[in-house]
Design an enzyme around this catalytic site. Structure first.
Site, PDB file in Angstrom:
ATOM      1  N   GLY A 174       0.577  -0.983   0.139  1.00 31.53           N
ATOM      2  CA  GLY A 174       0.106   0.434  -0.167  1.00 31.53           C
ATOM      3  C   GLY A 174       0.727   1.676   0.439  1.00 31.53           C
ATOM      4  CB  THR A 175       4.435   2.205   0.536  1.00 31.13           C
ATOM      5  OG1 THR A 175       4.689   1.667   1.088  1.00 31.13           O
ATOM      6  CG2 THR A 175       3.076   2.027   2.386  1.00 31.13           C
TER       7      THR A 175
ATOM      8  CG  HIS B  52       9.050  -0.480   0.294  1.00 30.99           C
ATOM      9  ND1 HIS B  52       9.901  -0.145   0.975  1.00 30.99           N
ATOM     10  CD2 HIS B  52       9.264  -1.701   0.270  1.00 30.99           C
ATOM     11  CE1 HIS B  52      11.030  -0.565   0.837  1.00 30.99           C
ATOM     12  NE2 HIS B  52      10.938  -2.076   0.715  1.00 30.99           N
TER      13      HIS B  52
ATOM     14  NE  ARG C 205       3.997 -13.426 -13.851  1.00 28.69           N
ATOM     15  CZ  ARG C 205       3.101 -13.591 -13.309  1.00 28.69           C
ATOM     16  NH1 ARG C 205       2.432 -13.323 -12.624  1.00 28.69           N
ATOM     17  NH2 ARG C 205       2.322 -12.442 -14.605  1.00 28.69           N
TER      18      ARG C 205
END
Length: 155
Positions: free
Chosen positions: A85-86, A88, A127
């Site tokens: 949610g950031t 980052h 993946r």
């Protein structure tokens, strides 16, 4: 799925020294990436393999640079970054991508890019080369690194 159109690389990496630098976050996915890398290197006849672990994906470029300086013919960089949610996510992904690119260009040592940049855990698992995964990005990164060494030797 993004793997559509991927090449099939069959190269002989006999005699190559390959260093695998792997992040430590997301253990299940990283275990899958490492297993795929090991399978691909074995299939390419690469027997001189060193694996090192670093804390996270952000640390991959410095470890890759050290591996290149220590005489690696190729480096395989493995990591997982899952969107949160950031901002980052964007910073880590950009730093790893640019850092690993810089290592390859500045040292001339191919770096297989096995860094997963995913929106969620399901994408990463899909993946990771695990049973039920649609792609094996660890194997793909190892194959690309070895194939690039072989291609560069033809110059």
């Amino acid at each position: 799925m993004s793997g559509a159109g991927a090449p099939t690389l069959h190269v002989d990496g006999s005699g190559l020294k390959v260093v695998v630098v792997a992040a430590s976050w997301h253990t299940v996915v990283m275990d899958g990436l490492l297993a795929g890398t090991r399978r691909a290197l074995a299939a390419a006849n690469v027997t001189d393999v060193t694996e090192i672990r670093v804390p996270g994906t952000f640390e991959l470029p410095v470890a890759a640079r050290a591996a290149a300086a220590a005489g690696a013919d190729a480096v395989v960089a493995l990591g997982v970054v899952i969107r949160g949610g950031t901002p980052h996510f964007e910073y880590v992904c950009q730093a790893a991508t640019l850092g690993l690119t810089d290592v390859a260009v500045q040292t001339g040592v191919p770096v297989g890019f096995g860094v997963l940049t995913c929106d969620d855990d399901a994408q990463a698992l899909d993946r990771a080369g695990l049973p039920g995964s649609h792609e094996d990005k660890g194997a793909e990164a190892a194959e690309a690194a070895v194939a690039t060494v072989v291609a560069l030797r033809e110059l």
